[in-house]
Design an enzyme around this catalytic site. Structure first.
Site, PDB file in Angstrom:
ATOM      1  N   LEU A 206       5.049 -17.553  14.125  1.00 14.83           N
ATOM      2  CA  LEU A 206       4.984 -17.011  12.691  1.00 14.83           C
ATOM      3  C   LEU A 206       6.316 -16.993  11.939  1.00 14.83           C
ATOM      4  O   LEU A 206       7.536 -16.725  12.317  1.00 14.83           O
ATOM      5  CB  LEU A 206       4.798 -15.342  12.324  1.00 14.83           C
ATOM      6  CG  LEU A 206       3.349 -14.931  13.044  1.00 14.83           C
ATOM      7  CD1 LEU A 206       3.319 -13.419  13.354  1.00 14.83           C
ATOM      8  CD2 LEU A 206       2.364 -15.341  12.026  1.00 14.83           C
ATOM      9  N   HIS A 207       6.407 -17.609  10.844  1.00 14.38           N
ATOM     10  CA  HIS A 207       7.689 -17.853   9.975  1.00 14.38           C
ATOM     11  C   HIS A 207       7.557 -17.867   8.548  1.00 14.38           C
ATOM     12  O   HIS A 207       8.603 -18.079   7.741  1.00 14.38           O
ATOM     13  CB  HIS A 207       8.623 -18.850  10.532  1.00 14.38           C
ATOM     14  CG  HIS A 207       8.135 -20.093  10.189  1.00 14.38           C
ATOM     15  ND1 HIS A 207       6.871 -21.065  10.599  1.00 14.38           N
ATOM     16  CD2 HIS A 207       8.417 -21.071   8.944  1.00 14.38           C
ATOM     17  CE1 HIS A 207       6.747 -21.814   9.996  1.00 14.38           C
ATOM     18  NE2 HIS A 207       7.548 -22.074   9.079  1.00 14.38           N
TER      19      HIS A 207
END
Ligand code: UD1
Length: 373
Positions: A206-207
């Site tokens: 996740l980013h």
């Protein structure tokens, strides 16, 4: 005389797109290829590890732009690459993907009248809240040649008024990197070293700012990951943006204390693909991982409201998932209630060769006569 080509690399997802083309051009006598690294990503595990894994040499030019606001990063790449381009006068420049450096270099080239080709052109999420969507629109509007990975790319460009002779469908270059490195990926022991059983765990990445830049978004995701971890172990290589925000909002300890959740540092390409290939499923907001899981036939749960890579849904194993439905969708995937998928056309590991032939044909007719080729 060999044609001088600059290949621009900037951030983690660029390196797997640049490497196959670099190796292809480097092996051809009629090209003199130089690697330019803008330095948008600079940590050893976000950059150097990928150069090593993908057998890329030290960049010929390193622009050292580092992090900053969008304008700072874009502006610094423009200022620094303009100097390089004016001095070196490349015959063609290749930009890849959709990061800030991609649009910045395309703008420099357009204004210096240096022909520029965009590899991975035509992708659209339709969501202008994403910085990448702005970068895609800008880059495609001003590039001389557009290499698309899939038919939706050709359709978007036609709708935006790009003449068909500027567009060439070459396929998905990401998978060339997988095929180039397949033996080493399969021989790697990252998953085994972490004590993971094949198909016994899920990979999480996740980013995206929309998922990790606010406390509320992160809290919701953490609650859902905790529920999902009750049915399958989660391995989560944490991106520096995400780690920074988890720390800022005081959530890192909460996340790392969840039973069944394992936080690790970002991995190099070979290690990461070794982890992915034996996983039961992926939970992600990455663009590249949606494609890699489709290629490998692994269920992918994409935590985004849209995707610029629709073939991964219509043909592959990808589904868009709302954060609040994550644990329920994980249960579905684990029960086998998930699309089986197939590999889209031209996702065959041979894209770099098609790029080389395309560039050769363009150089033969001249950049100002591309419609005649
Ligand atoms: C960028 C791209 C995104 C891509 C992602 C992959 C843009 C607009 N975004 O997002 O499309 O999916 O790369 O990772 O170009 N940082 C480090 N070390 C690094 C790099 C970044 O610590 O080597 C930290 C810095 O605090 C930085 C933050 O991560 O401010 C964000 O980096 P940045 O390059 O701005 O964007 P990404 O979120 O990585």
């Amino acid at each position: 005389m060999a044609s001088l080509v600059h290949l621009i690399a900037a951030a983690r997802p660029n390196f797997m797109k640049v490497a196959p083309l670099y190796h292809e051009l480097n092996a051809a006598d009629d090209f003199d290829v130089k690697l330019v690294h803008t330095g948008q990503h600079y940590d050893a595990n976000m950059s150097d590890a990928f150069f090593e894994d993908l057998r890329l040499p030290k960049p010929d030019y390193y622009l050292e732009v580092g992090s900053g606001t969008h304008a700072q990063q874009t502006g610094n790449v423009m200022i620094k690459y303009e100097e390089v381009a004016m001095e070196a006068k490349p015959d063609w420049v290749v930009v890849v993907g959709d990061v800030n450096s991609t649009a910045a270099v395309a703008m420099v080239c357009a204004k210096l009248h240096i022909p520029v080709v965009h590899l991975e052109a035509g992708l659209r999420s339709g969501d202008r809240d994403m910085p990448e969507e702005i970068n895609r629109l800008v880059t495609d509007a001003i590039s001389d040649l557009l290499w698309t990975p899939s038919p939706d790319g050709d359709e978007h460009l036609a709708r935006e008024g790009v003449p068909a002779w500027r567009v060439e469908r070459v396929g998905n270059i990401m998978l060339d990197s997988y095929e180039l490195m397949r033996d080493r990926i399969e021989a790697d022991t990252t998953a085994a070293d972490l004590g993971l059983e094949p198909k016994g765990y899920a990979v999480v990445t996740l980013h995206r700012p929309s998922n990790v830049d606010t406390k509320e978004a992160l809290q919701l995701l953490i609650a859902e990951l905790a529920k999902a971890a009750q049915s399958i172990g989660l391995v989560f290589p944490v991106h520096p943006r995400t780690r920074g925000n988890l720390e800022k909002f005081g959530l890192l300890d909460e996340l790392s204390a969840i039973p069944g959740v394992r936080l690790i540092d970002p991995l190099g390409y070979i290690q990461f693909m070794n982890l992915v290939r034996s996983s039961a499923l992926a939970i992600t907001d990455s663009g590249g991982l949606q494609e890699e899981t489709t290629y490998l036939g692994i269920p992918c749960l994409t935590l985004r409201p849209n995707t610029e890579r629709p073939a991964t849904i219509t043909e592959g194993t990808n589904k868009l998932v709302k954060p609040e439905n994550l644990s329920a969708e994980v249960a579905k995937a684990l029960s086998g209630d998930w699309p089986v998928g197939r590999r889209p056309d031209l996702w065959d590991g041979k894209t770099a060769g098609r790029c080389l032939e395309s560039l050769r044909a363009c150089i033969e007719v001249g950049a100002d006569r591309l419609q005649d080729r």
